[in-house]
Design an enzyme around this catalytic site. Structure first.
Site, PDB file in Angstrom:
ATOM      1  N   SER A 239     -14.451  30.996  23.703  1.00 30.09           N
ATOM      2  CA  SER A 239     -15.405  32.080  23.337  1.00 30.09           C
ATOM      3  C   SER A 239     -16.633  32.036  24.318  1.00 30.09           C
ATOM      4  CB  SER A 239     -15.691  31.722  21.728  1.00 30.09           C
ATOM      5  OG  SER A 239     -16.582  30.702  21.737  1.00 30.09           O
ATOM      6  N   LYS A 240     -17.673  32.828  23.988  1.00 32.12           N
ATOM      7  CA  LYS A 240     -18.946  33.219  24.605  1.00 32.12           C
ATOM      8  C   LYS A 240     -19.401  31.633  24.680  1.00 32.12           C
ATOM      9  CE  LYS A 240     -20.403  37.673  24.379  1.00 32.12           C
ATOM     10  NZ  LYS A 240     -20.341  38.254  22.829  1.00 32.12           N
ATOM     11  N   ARG A 241     -19.275  30.865  23.472  1.00 31.20           N
ATOM     12  CA  ARG A 241     -19.854  29.522  23.640  1.00 31.20           C
ATOM     13  C   ARG A 241     -19.848  28.734  24.689  1.00 31.20           C
ATOM     14  NH1 ARG A 241     -18.145  25.369  20.751  1.00 31.20           N
ATOM     15  NH2 ARG A 241     -16.064  26.494  19.756  1.00 31.20           N
ATOM     16  N   GLY A 243     -19.225  29.794  27.871  1.00 33.11           N
ATOM     17  CA  GLY A 243     -19.351  30.238  29.025  1.00 33.11           C
ATOM     18  C   GLY A 243     -18.933  31.742  29.095  1.00 33.11           C
TER      19      GLY A 243
END
Ligand code: GLU
Length: 462
Positions: A239-241, A243
């Site tokens: 996920s965006k977490r 990167g």
């Protein structure tokens, strides 16, 4: 049989790197079998699908060189065909009208929840002889088999079986006449003559329902390969977490398409211990059996190393062309022809170290004036070192500006001054490049030439 596969993104955002890998696997599988790789844009969710997302997906696929062998199909444009099939199933008694109100459906959901089951339709209109309520537009539901089992022999997941009693009667056509995803996918895959469906394993459960629709229509069921999703380094779903997750972000950060493809291929697919695999080789080797069953973990260090490898292999002019807009935006001006010439000449040395095109562009700035010195570099320019540079200046006036002559001069100078070569080279590097790390100093000086090199030394000793 000609192999025909498709990549079917929903255009609701950028191309996720997990989806890029799905596209790549489909593409390689098609090429391996001399088949066709097709693209279908699943834009039936009219609220979430956007033309910008379609453009972003096309752009990323183009960047990766994963191009379809036929014109892309836009799913929404085929809704009449999907509705026609829903009505055909209705007429054949394989589907039925359901007039349930939202309240009734809500009550069913609550009942399932109370019994600890997933939400399911209770089949109340399946064999009902109730008369249709007036003023209510019905949906068309599929008459799913209620007894027995359905088995999928998946090329990655193996043999997976579920009880038919676990599958409820899904909606095929909504009350407003629009088809559901489950119906559209089956009709399109059939009409596009898809032989193998290679997609994320989040769709595995859909394949049981889709299997029944194929069977009800008397169509051949394609083969399936459901590939595990990509996870982050910590093992959680990517996920965006973790990167960037969009292929476009990797393009912008300066990854080469061939490095990205090689990396995505290795992420979840293997051929012995091979890490560096060209596209040509990948096409020869790619089989569904090589796909791993457990989720692969995204590892940016591996991607960086691969990217560095492909940068070193890449043609210098191509690298220059990729760097140029980045350099110009860093400088906020255009690069002069002389600077361009120097950067291009220096490319062999520059590309040795760079892990991304952005890094390469940044290191190219040593051929551009004026440049900034960072703190570390500035610390090299103490009085003692400046005195060395002053003395060295004389020696550089007469020497030929080629790498070997410069090296000899510098060595002799160090000997005479009774210092180590590094003691002269370090401040000289700072004077010439503004940095403590750079390609070979002699190479840089030879490219810059006497006048520019001396003027750079002059600039620090004044
Ligand atoms: N449109 C679906 C998605 O983006 C893919 C459906 C499929 O491959 O069957 O997840």
């Amino acid at each position: 049989m000609t192999v025909r596969v498709r990549f079917a993104p929903s255009p609701t955002g950028f191309l996720h790197i997990g989806s890029a890998r799905t596209a790549l696997f489909n593409y390689l599988f098609a090429k391996h079998h001399n088949g066709k790789y097709l693209l279908r844009v699943e834009d039936t969710d009219r609220e979430r699908s956007t033309p910008e997302a379609v453009d972003a997906i096309f752009k990323s696929l183009k960047w990766l060189g994963i191009e379809a062998d036929e014109e892309p199909v836009f799913q929404f444009s085929r809704y009449k065909r999907h509705a026609e099939i829903a009505n055909q199933l209705l007429n054949e008694g394989k589907a039925y009208y359901c007039y349930c109100s939202p309240e009734e459906l809500q009550a069913m959901r609550e009942e399932s929840a109370a019994n600890g089951r997933p939400p399911r339709y209770n089949g109340m209109w399946r064999d009902s002889d109730q008369t249709a309520p007036v003023g209510i537009k019905p949906v068309i539901r599929f008459k799913s088999p209620q007894t027995g089992y359905v088995t999928i022999s998946d090329h990655v997941q193996g043999t997976v079986t579920v009880k038919n009693s676990q599958l409820d009667d899904m909606v095929l056509l909504r009350a407003d006449g629009t088809p559901t995803y489950m119906l559209s996918v089956v009709v399109d895959d059939h009409d596009m003559k898809i032989t193998h469906i290679i997609r994320g394993d989040d769709h595995l459960t859909n394949s049981f329902r889709q299997h029944h629709i194929y069977k009800a229509l008397g169509w051949d069921v394609p083969e399936f390969a459901h590939i595990p999703l990509i996870h982050g380094a910590d093992g959680a779903k990517l996920s965006k977490r973790h990167g960037a997750t969009g292929a476009d972000a990797y393009q912008d950060q300066g990854y080469l398409a061939e490095a990205m493809k090689n990396y995505l291929l290795r992420l979840g697919w293997g051929h012995g211990d091979d890490e560096i695999i060209s596209e040509e080789q990948a096409i020869k080797w790619f089989t569904l059996e090589g796909i791993g069953r457990s989720p692969a973990r995204f590892d940016i260090i591996k991607l960086n190393n691969l990217n560095g490898h492909y940068i070193r292999q890449a043609d210098n002019q191509r690298l220059f062309d990729l760097c140029l807009p980045i350099i110009e935006s860093m400088l906020e001006r255009t690069v002069t022809p002389l600077e361009s010439d120097h950067i291009l000449k220096g490319m062999n040395g520059l590309k040795e170290r760079a892990k991304t095109i952005v890094e390469l562009a940044d290191s190219s700035l040593i051929y551009v004036r004026p440049f900034d010195r960072d703190e570390k570099a500035q610390a090299m320019l103490g009085n003692e070192n400046l005195a060395l540079l002053k003395n060295l200046q004389q020696n550089l006036n007469s020497v030929d500006f080629n790498e070997s002559a410069l090296e000899v001069t510098l060595r002799n100078f160090a000997d005479t001054a009774k210092v180590k070569l590094g003691q002269v080279a370090a401040p000289l590097r700072v004077a010439i490049t503004g940095r403590v790390v750079s390609p070979s100093l002699f190479e840089v000086m030879a490219i810059l030439g006497r006048e520019e090199s001396l003027s750079r030394i002059e600039r620090v000793i004044l």
